[in-house]
Enzyme design. Structure first.
Site, PDB file in Angstrom:
ATOM      1  N   ARG A  52       0.860  -1.279   0.009  1.00  7.82           N
ATOM      2  CA  ARG A  52      -0.126   0.128   0.063  1.00  7.82           C
ATOM      3  C   ARG A  52       0.863   1.261   0.112  1.00  7.82           C
ATOM      4  NH1 ARG A  52      -4.463   0.759   4.517  1.00  7.82           N
ATOM      5  NH2 ARG A  52      -2.420   1.244   5.962  1.00  7.82           N
ATOM      6  N   LYS A 151      -2.470   6.873   1.421  1.00  2.00           N
ATOM      7  CA  LYS A 151      -2.235   7.364   2.893  1.00  2.00           C
ATOM      8  C   LYS A 151      -1.052   8.223   2.836  1.00  2.00           C
ATOM      9  CE  LYS A 151      -1.678   4.668   7.167  1.00  2.00           C
ATOM     10  NZ  LYS A 151      -2.936   5.122   7.987  1.00  2.00           N
ATOM     11  N   GLU A 184     -16.011   6.324   6.545  1.00  2.00           N
ATOM     12  CA  GLU A 184     -14.984   5.635   7.390  1.00  2.00           C
ATOM     13  C   GLU A 184     -14.952   6.605   8.833  1.00  2.00           C
ATOM     14  OE1 GLU A 184     -11.082   5.074   6.134  1.00  2.00           O
ATOM     15  OE2 GLU A 184     -11.176   6.802   4.910  1.00  2.00           O
TER      16      GLU A 184
HETATM   17  N1  PXG Z   1      -8.948   4.914   7.697  1.00  2.46           N
HETATM   18  C1  PXG Z   1      -8.139   5.712   7.720  1.00  2.46           C
HETATM   19  C2  PXG Z   1      -8.412   7.087   7.288  1.00  2.46           C
HETATM   20  C3  PXG Z   1      -6.803   5.477   8.428  1.00  2.46           C
HETATM   21  O1  PXG Z   1      -5.957   6.339   8.606  1.00  2.46           O
HETATM   22  C4  PXG Z   1      -7.546   3.131   8.557  1.00  2.46           C
HETATM   23  C5  PXG Z   1      -9.007   3.515   8.127  1.00  2.46           C
HETATM   24  C6  PXG Z   1      -7.399   1.726   8.824  1.00  2.46           C
HETATM   25  O2  PXG Z   1      -6.577   1.270   8.100  1.00  2.46           O
HETATM   26  P1  PXG Z   1      -5.606   0.026   8.634  1.00  2.46           P
HETATM   27  O3  PXG Z   1      -4.769  -0.287   7.358  1.00  2.46           O
HETATM   28  O4  PXG Z   1      -4.742   0.354   9.588  1.00  2.46           O
HETATM   29  O5  PXG Z   1      -6.604  -1.148   8.992  1.00  2.46           O
HETATM   30  C7  PXG Z   1      -6.620   4.059   8.879  1.00  2.46           C
HETATM   31  C8  PXG Z   1      -5.287   3.699   9.615  1.00  2.46           C
HETATM   32  C9  PXG Z   1      -2.329   5.336  14.258  1.00  2.46           C
HETATM   33  C10 PXG Z   1      -2.819   5.666  13.239  1.00  2.46           C
HETATM   34  O6  PXG Z   1      -1.322   5.527  14.565  1.00  2.46           O
HETATM   35  C11 PXG Z   1      -3.540   4.814  12.074  1.00  2.46           C
HETATM   36  C12 PXG Z   1      -4.042   5.247  11.062  1.00  2.46           C
HETATM   37  C13 PXG Z   1      -3.454   6.538  10.760  1.00  2.46           C
HETATM   38  C14 PXG Z   1      -2.780   7.234  11.314  1.00  2.46           C
HETATM   39  C15 PXG Z   1      -2.254   6.728  12.855  1.00  2.46           C
HETATM   40  O7  PXG Z   1      -2.920   4.503  15.051  1.00  2.46           O
HETATM   41  N2  PXG Z   1      -4.654   4.555  10.136  1.00  2.46           N
END
Ligand code: PXG
Length: 287
Positions: A52, A151, A184
């Site tokens: 990703r 991201k 989301e």
């Molecule tokens: N949506 C958004 C906008 C995100 O930033 C997710 C869904 C979940 O994706 P994953 O791949 O983690 O299942 C995210 C993930 C943190 C942190 O430090 C986590 C995320 C972004 C920034 C910080 O916990 N996000």
């Protein structure tokens, strides 16, 4: 033990891990990142996260200076060097230092940063009792402006939505898309359960396609639950039997109310609890 941070191929003391104030990552949020968990010394779903990261970089026309195979090795080495058993990896690639202008041709040396650290989690009560959500007025990025699937280091709209949640006493906030549909949360994907069918918004609802989301969809299908990726509106959540979020930090966590409407019986539901257990088993199995 002082943390060792990986920067451009070297592991250095945290105090020596520095980037230029002219880096476009700082000046413009011009870069990409990933957040990844470490369970039992193993980096969870590392290939999925690295894939990703490279896709996000490609979309913003940022050439990462090392191969994805090298990146995987470097992440594992950084985790080992910091003796992280259960923790968190932050992977960041910036555009590099340039001039005080937008022209990327004047930038050089994209910075590749890997930080391995411990992680702060939601309090155990939030997992036991479920969380209360509010809808933020700040919407997710319009997909025609910047794809939410990237991201990127620009998280301002999510940060503003998170502030709205915090102001309302909620630890997460629901974000809608430009059509008013459910997208989301600020750092988590959302699912509902209605009549034993699991539903979650599709990628074209303007979401980050979460790695945890994809793993949970796979686990749910393997467990025999029907899963539908379909547009949802807030009303679908208000009248759902169950609701839960997925994300790298949260794993699988129940939602028990949205905007003051109790969801189901106001407790984490049976399918949510089952999927949380299956997900935790997957983390123990190493993905
Ligand atoms: N949506 C958004 C906008 C995100 O930033 C997710 C869904 C979940 O994706 P994953 O791949 O983690 O299942 C995210 C993930 C943190 C942190 O430090 C986590 C995320 C972004 C920034 C910080 O916990 N996000």
């Amino acid at each position: 033990m002082a943390r060792k941070v990986y920067i451009n191929g070297s592991l250095v003391d945290e105090a020596d891990a520095k980037v230029s104030v002219f880096d476009h990552g700082l000046l413009y949020g011009d870069g990409v990142f990933e957040g990844i968990r470490v369970y039992g010394g193993r980096v969870f779903l590392l290939k999925e996260h690295v894939d990703r990261l490279y896709e996000s970089a490609k979309a913003i026309r940022l050439a990462i200076p090392i191969s994805s195979e090298q990146m995987i090795r470097d992440v594992e080495e950084t985790v080992k060097a910091n003796e992280i058993e259960d923790g968190y990896v932050r992977l960041v690639v910036t555009r590099g230092a340039g001039t005080l202008g937008l022209d990327v041709r004047k930038t050089s040396n994209p910075q590749v940063i890997i930080i391995a650290d411990t992680i702060s989690l939601y309090a155990p009560e939030v997992y036991e009792q479920g969380m209360h959500l509010v809808t933020a007025a700040t919407i997710r990025n319009h997909p025609s402006a910047i794809s939410p699937r990237i991201k990127s280091l620009n998280y301002l709209n999510n940060i503003l939505a998170k502030i709205e949640g915090t102001d309302a006493g909620a630890v997460e906030a629901l974000m809608l898309n430009h059509k008013g549909e459910v997208a989301e949360c600020t750092g988590d994907n959302i699912f509902i359960v209605k009549d034993r069918v699991i539903r979650t918004p599709p990628p074209d609802a303007g979401i980050l396609v979460g790695i945890t989301r994809n793993a949970v969809i796979r686990l749910a299908k393997e467990a025999g639950y029907p899963v539908e990726e379909t547009a949802l509106v807030r009303h679908d959540i208000y009248v759902a039997d169950e609701c839960f979020l997925t994300g790298t930090a949260a794993e699988v966590i129940a939602v028990v109310s949205l905007d003051g409407r109790t969801i189901g019986d106001g407790k984490p539901g049976p399918i949510t609890r089952d999927l949380r257990e299956r997900f935790q088993q997957l983390t123990r199995d190493g993905g």
